[in-house]
Scaffold this active site. Structure first.
Site, PDB file in Angstrom:
ATOM      1  CB  VAL A  22     -60.580 -47.011  70.919  1.00 49.02           C
ATOM      2  CG1 VAL A  22     -59.842 -48.050  70.086  1.00 49.02           C
ATOM      3  CG2 VAL A  22     -59.794 -46.684  72.179  1.00 49.02           C
ATOM      4  CB  CYS A  23     -61.640 -45.564  65.490  1.00 46.83           C
ATOM      5  SG  CYS A  23     -60.292 -44.513  64.914  1.00 46.83           S
ATOM      6  CB  ALA A  24     -59.770 -49.318  62.645  1.00 43.87           C
ATOM      7  CG  MET A  46     -58.433 -50.891  68.061  1.00 43.08           C
ATOM      8  SD  MET A  46     -58.069 -51.234  69.816  1.00 43.08           S
ATOM      9  CE  MET A  46     -58.073 -53.026  69.810  1.00 43.08           C
TER      10      MET A  46
END
Length: 381
Positions: A75-77, A104
């Site tokens: 997961v990243c932004a 996210m």
């Protein structure tokens, strides 16, 4: 480096792990401050944080901490960094790794519809759980008509439900002027020809027309079979208004949550509104039937998610167990709700201005304004 195709996981699929309580290992590659502020959480979620820049030269720090026998989600932004990390892990032989589509950003915007109940007049009540933000909104459907309460700005999920049920939007209602997320109520009403309702005491600075919510005024959905009765309940805002639906459900807005109570400070008037908050919680709501099922506008912790993701609790049980309802000393209550507060929501002043119609941010600006947890509660975290 040879590119290796990796599979994506949608926000809906990730939500199924959280709500279904299925094990999932998450590698979050955002920077430490963003991770500590806000992350994917769940009873069966194991999560670690290794910033992307710490993995640029060597994937080993992540490789050594990822389990062999479990689903792994990177997961990243906004997606890009997680794809690259997932590809590196795949090259090292990790076949159970996926990345979160949209990062996210999409996690923050996903809404999960959960059926609350069939209503006595033949209608239905649904709760829409914005699992990545903690927002809860509602739809009442009866005889081809519908009302949406505390809509998020992403109105497509509500439109899908309207289409699926063959219902026409009659009412779009906000229980108060929101400060943690941008309301979609006015957009829904304008697009579908419904009426947009707002408490007048929260609408002193709005730049648009609305239908005032008044205590004791019944709103109807479907040939008067379902009564949505507003109850004036100030404290989170001066105009906060709750609803009793079908004589069984209390939609409490941001006044009362399952494990906490609403904060009174997001308009800068905590000292002025703390008395209203106590009056609502310790007097007005106390006079309501204990058997009412409380359906709040937010949740603060994943522990508040029940079967299928439904967030609810019996009012009488909350008076036994909710810490915010069990402070007999008025001065202790005042100190708690004015001094012991979590950080304020991201961009809350700009969000309030947007909900007043004074700001018109574009879609990407709205996303950025809403990133992070809601933080509408006193005992939030």
């Amino acid at each position: 480096m040879t590119e290796t195709a990796v599979q994506k996981m949608t926000a809906e699929q990730a939500a199924a792990y959280v709500l279904g309580k299925k094990p999932l290992f998450i590698l979050d590659v955002r920077n430490e401050s963003d991770f500590s502020n806000w992350k994917i959480e769940g009873e069966t979620i194991e999560i670690i944080n290794i910033p992307y820049f710490d993995l640029l030269d060597d994937i080993a720090p992540a490789l050594n901490r990822i389990p062999e026998d479990q689903e792994v989600l990177v997961v990243c932004a906004k997606e890009g960094s997680s794809v690259m990390v997932a590809e590196q892990l795949a090259e090292e032989g990790k076949t159970n790794v996926r990345y979160l589509e949209g990062g996210m950003k999409t996690w923050s915007e996903y809404l999960e519809p959960v059926k609350v109940a069939d209503l006595s007049g033949g209608g239905e009540l649904y709760q829409f759980v914005r699992i990545g933000k903690g927002c809860l909104s509602y739809m009442v459907i009866s005889e081809g008509e519908a009302a949406v309460i505390d809509s998020n700005r992403m109105i497509v999920p509500y439109e899908r439900m309207l289409e699926q049920k063959g219902a026409k939007l009659i009412h779009a209602i906000d229980t108060h002027l929101h400060a943690d997320h941008i309301s979609g109520g006015r957009a829904l009403a304008e697009k579908h020809g419904g009426m947009y309702h707002l408490p007048p005491k929260d609408a002193g600075e709005v730049t648009f027309d609305y239908v005032p919510l008044q205590e004791g005024q019944d709103l109807y959905v479907g040939k008067e079979k379902i009564h949505i009765q507003p109850i004036y309940s100030p404290g989170h805002t001066i105009g906060s208004t709750s609803f009793v639906i079908d004589g069984r459900f209390l939609l409490s807005g941001d006044i009362l949550f399952v494990e906490s109570i609403g904060r009174p400070d997001l308009a800068g008037l905590a000292e002025d509104w703390v008395g209203d908050l106590r009056e609502t919680l310790y007097s007005r709501f106390k006079q309501l039937p204990d058997e009412l099922i409380v359906l709040p506008a937010h949740f603060g912790k994943v522990s508040e998610l029940g079967e299928g993701g439904l967030v609810s609790a019996r009012l009488g049980l909350l008076y036994e167990q909710n810490p915010g309802l069990n402070m007999a000393d008025e001065e202790q209550f005042r100190r708690t709700v004015t001094e012991q507060l979590p950080p304020q929501p991201n961009a809350y002043q700009e969000i309030r201005q947007t909900n007043m119609g004074k700001l018109t941010p574009d879609e990407e600006q709205q996303r950025e304004m809403e990133m992070g947890p809601n933080r509408c509660a006193v005992h939030d975290r």
